[in-house]
Write a protein that holds these residues in place. Structure first.
Motif, PDB file in Angstrom:
ATOM      1  N   ILE A 279       4.656   3.965 -31.561  1.00  0.00           N
ATOM      2  CA  ILE A 279       5.629   5.010 -31.910  1.00  0.00           C
ATOM      3  C   ILE A 279       6.457   5.450 -30.711  1.00  0.00           C
ATOM      4  O   ILE A 279       7.602   5.890 -30.853  1.00  0.00           O
ATOM      5  CB  ILE A 279       4.889   6.214 -32.548  1.00  0.00           C
ATOM      6  CG1 ILE A 279       5.880   7.164 -33.210  1.00  0.00           C
ATOM      7  CG2 ILE A 279       4.026   6.928 -31.527  1.00  0.00           C
ATOM      8  CD1 ILE A 279       5.206   8.263 -34.025  1.00  0.00           C
ATOM      9  N   GLU A 280       5.911   5.292 -29.500  1.00  0.00           N
ATOM     10  CA  GLU A 280       6.635   5.731 -28.303  1.00  0.00           C
ATOM     11  C   GLU A 280       7.903   4.923 -28.064  1.00  0.00           C
ATOM     12  O   GLU A 280       8.825   5.378 -27.363  1.00  0.00           O
ATOM     13  CB  GLU A 280       5.725   5.664 -27.070  1.00  0.00           C
ATOM     14  CG  GLU A 280       5.381   4.269 -26.569  1.00  0.00           C
ATOM     15  CD  GLU A 280       4.174   3.660 -27.266  1.00  0.00           C
ATOM     16  OE1 GLU A 280       3.701   2.601 -26.806  1.00  0.00           O
ATOM     17  OE2 GLU A 280       3.720   4.234 -28.279  1.00  0.00           O
ATOM     18  N   LEU A 281       7.994   3.725 -28.659  1.00  0.00           N
ATOM     19  CA  LEU A 281       9.191   2.903 -28.478  1.00  0.00           C
ATOM     20  C   LEU A 281      10.428   3.561 -29.082  1.00  0.00           C
ATOM     21  O   LEU A 281      11.561   3.252 -28.683  1.00  0.00           O
ATOM     22  CB  LEU A 281       8.989   1.519 -29.097  1.00  0.00           C
ATOM     23  CG  LEU A 281       7.974   0.595 -28.412  1.00  0.00           C
ATOM     24  CD1 LEU A 281       7.853  -0.719 -29.179  1.00  0.00           C
ATOM     25  CD2 LEU A 281       8.358   0.329 -26.964  1.00  0.00           C
ATOM     26  N   LEU A 282      10.239   4.464 -30.048  1.00  0.00           N
ATOM     27  CA  LEU A 282      11.377   5.134 -30.681  1.00  0.00           C
ATOM     28  C   LEU A 282      12.126   6.030 -29.702  1.00  0.00           C
ATOM     29  O   LEU A 282      13.261   6.430 -29.966  1.00  0.00           O
ATOM     30  CB  LEU A 282      10.908   5.956 -31.886  1.00  0.00           C
ATOM     31  CG  LEU A 282      10.290   5.156 -33.032  1.00  0.00           C
ATOM     32  CD1 LEU A 282       9.822   6.097 -34.134  1.00  0.00           C
ATOM     33  CD2 LEU A 282      11.285   4.157 -33.592  1.00  0.00           C
ATOM     34  N   SER A 283      11.490   6.344 -28.575  1.00  0.00           N
ATOM     35  CA  SER A 283      12.144   7.181 -27.554  1.00  0.00           C
ATOM     36  C   SER A 283      12.689   6.347 -26.406  1.00  0.00           C
ATOM     37  O   SER A 283      13.279   6.890 -25.474  1.00  0.00           O
ATOM     38  CB  SER A 283      11.143   8.210 -27.009  1.00  0.00           C
ATOM     39  OG  SER A 283      10.653   9.043 -28.037  1.00  0.00           O
ATOM     40  N   ASN A 284      12.499   5.039 -26.459  1.00  0.00           N
ATOM     41  CA  ASN A 284      12.977   4.155 -25.387  1.00  0.00           C
ATOM     42  C   ASN A 284      14.489   3.983 -25.436  1.00  0.00           C
ATOM     43  O   ASN A 284      15.125   4.162 -26.483  1.00  0.00           O
ATOM     44  CB  ASN A 284      12.336   2.773 -25.504  1.00  0.00           C
ATOM     45  CG  ASN A 284      11.014   2.694 -24.769  1.00  0.00           C
ATOM     46  OD1 ASN A 284      10.404   3.715 -24.462  1.00  0.00           O
ATOM     47  ND2 ASN A 284      10.560   1.483 -24.506  1.00  0.00           N
ATOM     48  N   THR A 285      15.064   3.589 -24.302  1.00  0.00           N
ATOM     49  CA  THR A 285      16.451   3.147 -24.266  1.00  0.00           C
ATOM     50  C   THR A 285      16.527   1.800 -24.968  1.00  0.00           C
ATOM     51  O   THR A 285      15.789   0.872 -24.619  1.00  0.00           O
ATOM     52  CB  THR A 285      16.945   3.015 -22.821  1.00  0.00           C
ATOM     53  OG1 THR A 285      16.756   4.264 -22.149  1.00  0.00           O
ATOM     54  CG2 THR A 285      18.418   2.645 -22.783  1.00  0.00           C
ATOM     55  N   SER A 286      17.408   1.684 -25.976  1.00  0.00           N
ATOM     56  CA  SER A 286      17.379   0.511 -26.858  1.00  0.00           C
ATOM     57  C   SER A 286      18.753  -0.113 -27.027  1.00  0.00           C
ATOM     58  O   SER A 286      19.784   0.543 -26.866  1.00  0.00           O
ATOM     59  CB  SER A 286      16.842   0.907 -28.244  1.00  0.00           C
ATOM     60  OG  SER A 286      15.554   1.474 -28.143  1.00  0.00           O
ATOM     61  N   ILE A 287      18.749  -1.393 -27.378  1.00  0.00           N
ATOM     62  CA  ILE A 287      19.961  -2.137 -27.717  1.00  0.00           C
ATOM     63  C   ILE A 287      19.696  -2.905 -29.004  1.00  0.00           C
ATOM     64  O   ILE A 287      18.656  -3.545 -29.142  1.00  0.00           O
ATOM     65  CB  ILE A 287      20.373  -3.101 -26.573  1.00  0.00           C
ATOM     66  CG1 ILE A 287      21.668  -3.856 -26.920  1.00  0.00           C
ATOM     67  CG2 ILE A 287      19.277  -4.085 -26.235  1.00  0.00           C
ATOM     68  CD1 ILE A 287      22.911  -3.082 -26.658  1.00  0.00           C
ATOM     69  N   ALA A 288      20.606  -2.812 -29.955  1.00  0.00           N
ATOM     70  CA  ALA A 288      20.473  -3.574 -31.193  1.00  0.00           C
ATOM     71  C   ALA A 288      21.059  -4.961 -31.001  1.00  0.00           C
ATOM     72  O   ALA A 288      22.113  -5.115 -30.378  1.00  0.00           O
ATOM     73  CB  ALA A 288      21.172  -2.857 -32.338  1.00  0.00           C
ATOM     74  N   VAL A 289      20.372  -5.964 -31.541  1.00  0.00           N
ATOM     75  CA  VAL A 289      20.856  -7.357 -31.495  1.00  0.00           C
ATOM     76  C   VAL A 289      20.850  -7.875 -32.927  1.00  0.00           C
ATOM     77  O   VAL A 289      19.802  -7.954 -33.561  1.00  0.00           O
ATOM     78  CB  VAL A 289      19.964  -8.238 -30.598  1.00  0.00           C
ATOM     79  CG1 VAL A 289      20.475  -9.674 -30.594  1.00  0.00           C
ATOM     80  CG2 VAL A 289      19.917  -7.687 -29.179  1.00  0.00           C
ATOM     81  N   VAL A 290      22.033  -8.192 -33.453  1.00  0.00           N
ATOM     82  CA  VAL A 290      22.154  -8.601 -34.852  1.00  0.00           C
ATOM     83  C   VAL A 290      23.055  -9.820 -34.973  1.00  0.00           C
ATOM     84  O   VAL A 290      23.778 -10.168 -34.038  1.00  0.00           O
ATOM     85  CB  VAL A 290      22.726  -7.442 -35.715  1.00  0.00           C
ATOM     86  CG1 VAL A 290      21.804  -6.235 -35.694  1.00  0.00           C
ATOM     87  CG2 VAL A 290      24.125  -7.042 -35.235  1.00  0.00           C
ATOM     88  N   GLY A 291      22.998 -10.459 -36.143  1.00  0.00           N
ATOM     89  CA  GLY A 291      23.842 -11.622 -36.366  1.00  0.00           C
ATOM     90  C   GLY A 291      23.490 -12.332 -37.660  1.00  0.00           C
ATOM     91  O   GLY A 291      22.770 -11.786 -38.508  1.00  0.00           O
ATOM     92  N   SER A 292      23.958 -13.539 -37.798  1.00  0.00           N
ATOM     93  CA  SER A 292      23.863 -14.285 -39.041  1.00  0.00           C
ATOM     94  C   SER A 292      22.431 -14.670 -39.389  1.00  0.00           C
ATOM     95  O   SER A 292      21.624 -15.008 -38.517  1.00  0.00           O
ATOM     96  CB  SER A 292      24.714 -15.557 -38.940  1.00  0.00           C
ATOM     97  OG  SER A 292      24.542 -16.367 -40.071  1.00  0.00           O
ATOM     98  N   ARG A 293      22.121 -14.626 -40.690  1.00  0.00           N
ATOM     99  CA  ARG A 293      20.840 -15.159 -41.166  1.00  0.00           C
ATOM    100  C   ARG A 293      20.824 -16.686 -41.087  1.00  0.00           C
ATOM    101  O   ARG A 293      19.773 -17.289 -40.954  1.00  0.00           O
ATOM    102  CB  ARG A 293      20.592 -14.718 -42.617  1.00  0.00           C
ATOM    103  CG  ARG A 293      20.184 -13.266 -42.771  1.00  0.00           C
ATOM    104  CD  ARG A 293      20.052 -12.882 -44.236  1.00  0.00           C
ATOM    105  NE  ARG A 293      19.434 -11.583 -44.401  1.00  0.00           N
ATOM    106  CZ  ARG A 293      20.068 -10.432 -44.286  1.00  0.00           C
ATOM    107  NH1 ARG A 293      21.362 -10.442 -43.985  1.00  0.00           N
ATOM    108  NH2 ARG A 293      19.436  -9.278 -44.448  1.00  0.00           N
ATOM    109  N   ASN A 294      22.000 -17.299 -41.201  1.00  0.00           N
ATOM    110  CA  ASN A 294      22.116 -18.761 -41.141  1.00  0.00           C
ATOM    111  C   ASN A 294      22.614 -19.174 -39.762  1.00  0.00           C
ATOM    112  O   ASN A 294      23.630 -19.847 -39.616  1.00  0.00           O
ATOM    113  CB  ASN A 294      23.076 -19.255 -42.228  1.00  0.00           C
ATOM    114  CG  ASN A 294      22.600 -18.871 -43.614  1.00  0.00           C
ATOM    115  OD1 ASN A 294      21.463 -19.136 -43.977  1.00  0.00           O
ATOM    116  ND2 ASN A 294      23.468 -18.233 -44.391  1.00  0.00           N
TER     117      ASN A 294
END
Length: 376
Positions: free
Chosen positions: A108-123
């Motif tokens: 649960i402590e990760l929810l307070s971390n500095t974060s970056i989202a990485v997203v993209g194609s399923r294919n």
């Protein structure tokens, strides 16, 4: 546990979404005070239909959900976070539509971390998956937590990269899912889900038992961007869910990054569109760290080579000069074998054999339509 029961009952009441729940909480306080309010008082805040639903006693279905959630929360490393909890993620409080409840499995402590989202194609293409894993690994080793949606393709590679180095300084990964936290979707990612639950964190706003419903996934994207300081898009078609996440990120005041690709690749169209609209073009993980002013996060910076988006080919060296010349002829854009045969002045049989060897050695990949593309 009665307080938690009231929170579950509130979110499970038909017609009560996040917006209505926030209005009620602002007006009456905690959920038990909402359920103690009169119909006349409730309909001053929400619609008559919603007020009537709140005045009804909890159904057997809602009572069963409450019991099921209590049992789930009793298991190790399972948590239910309410909008009123001190450990509710601060960044989610900044978005227009924060969820009333968060079901959390793991660290649960990760929810307070500095974060970056990485997203993209399923294919995703092979190169796209390589980029996603390598960028995520480098960013995680620099202390950033990688946030993604546990879909196939880029999401899967991003989570794998986030989990690649699990020392005390790594950021690990958060999977924001569109089902109940007790369901693994897609089923193919069952092993990954268990690893994330152990070393990372799985988050859902949906009640336990919620199946994979198509409309839930675009909605959960606001949490992927909301939990992050920025969003990196790796391979996206012109119409894709990744662009929805990027748009939500901009609305939330987050940075948007995109990796460019070939002008001939359909999976590069979305990234190029984002760059035209002002997203920051990135070539290495260091570009992101510098833009977010986090390049000093890791006290032990990695060698420059490790920041490259492509893995080293030390175990896969080009064996012949002919293969090396063929790779040069292929270039970095997808190419049809017939065009390549003319370019190299070789017959199709000889070319097919050479391309097969390059594919087996991991130097090229075959795309839709029989096109070949160089890797790395």
């Amino acid at each position: 546990m009665s307080d938690v029961s009231d929170w579950i009952r509130l979110t499970a009441t038909p017609g009560i979404g996040c917006e209505a729940a926030r209005k009620l909480l602002l007006e009456f306080g905690l959920p038990d005070q909402i359920f103690s309010a009169s119909y006349a008082a409730l309909k001053q805040v929400v619609s008559e239909r919603q007020a009537k639903a709140l005045c009804e006693p909890p159904t057997e279905t809602i009572l069963a959900l409450i019991e099921r959630t209590h049992l789930w929360c009793a298991e190790p490393n399972n948590f239910l976070i309410t909008l009123a909890d001190n450990n509710y993620p601060t960044l989610l409080l900044e978005i227009p539509d924060p969820p009333t409840l968060l079901y959390v499995k793991g660290r649960i402590e990760l929810l307070s971390n500095t974060s970056i989202a990485v997203v993209g194609s399923r294919n995703a293409s092979t190169q796209g998956s390589i980029n996603a894993k390598q960028f995520s690994s480098n960013l995680s080793q620099s202390g950033l937590t990688i946030v993604s949606g546990m879909a196939l393709g880029i999401d899967t590679a991003a989570h794998e990269g986030g989990l690649e180095s699990l020392d005390l300084t790594s950021g690990s990964t958060i999977a924001v899912i569109g089902t109940g936290a007790d369901i693994v979707y897609p089923a193919r990612n069952r092993g990954l889900a268990h690893k994330i639950a152990e070393h990372g964190c799985i988050v859902s706003e949906y009640a336990l038992g919620t199946p994979a419903i198509a409309s839930n996934f675009p909605r959960r994207n606001r949490l992927i961007s909301g939990l992050s300081q920025g969003v990196l898009v790796i391979e996206a078609a012109a119409q894709s869910g990744s662009l929805i996440t990027a748009r939500m990120a901009l609305e939330q005041g987050r940075d948007v990054f995109a990796i460019p690709g070939s002008i001939h690749s359909p999976l590069a169209k979305g990234c190029h569109l984002l760059i035209k609209q002002g997203a920051k073009l990135v070539e290495t993980a260091q570009d992101i760290l510098q833009e977010l002013r986090l390049d000093t996060l890791d006290s032990k910076p990695e060698p420059a080579q490790s920041m490259l988006p492509f893995p080293s080919n030390t175990n896969n060296e080009i064996e012949t000069e002919a293969e090396s010349e063929l790779l040069i002829a292929i270039g970095y854009d997808p190419i049809h074998p017939d065009v390549l045969a003319q370019r190299c002045n070789v017959d199709s049989g000889e070319l097919s054999a050479k391309l097969l060897m390059l594919e087996l050695d991991g130097h090229v990949e075959v795309l839709a339509g029989g096109l070949y593309r160089r890797l790395g």
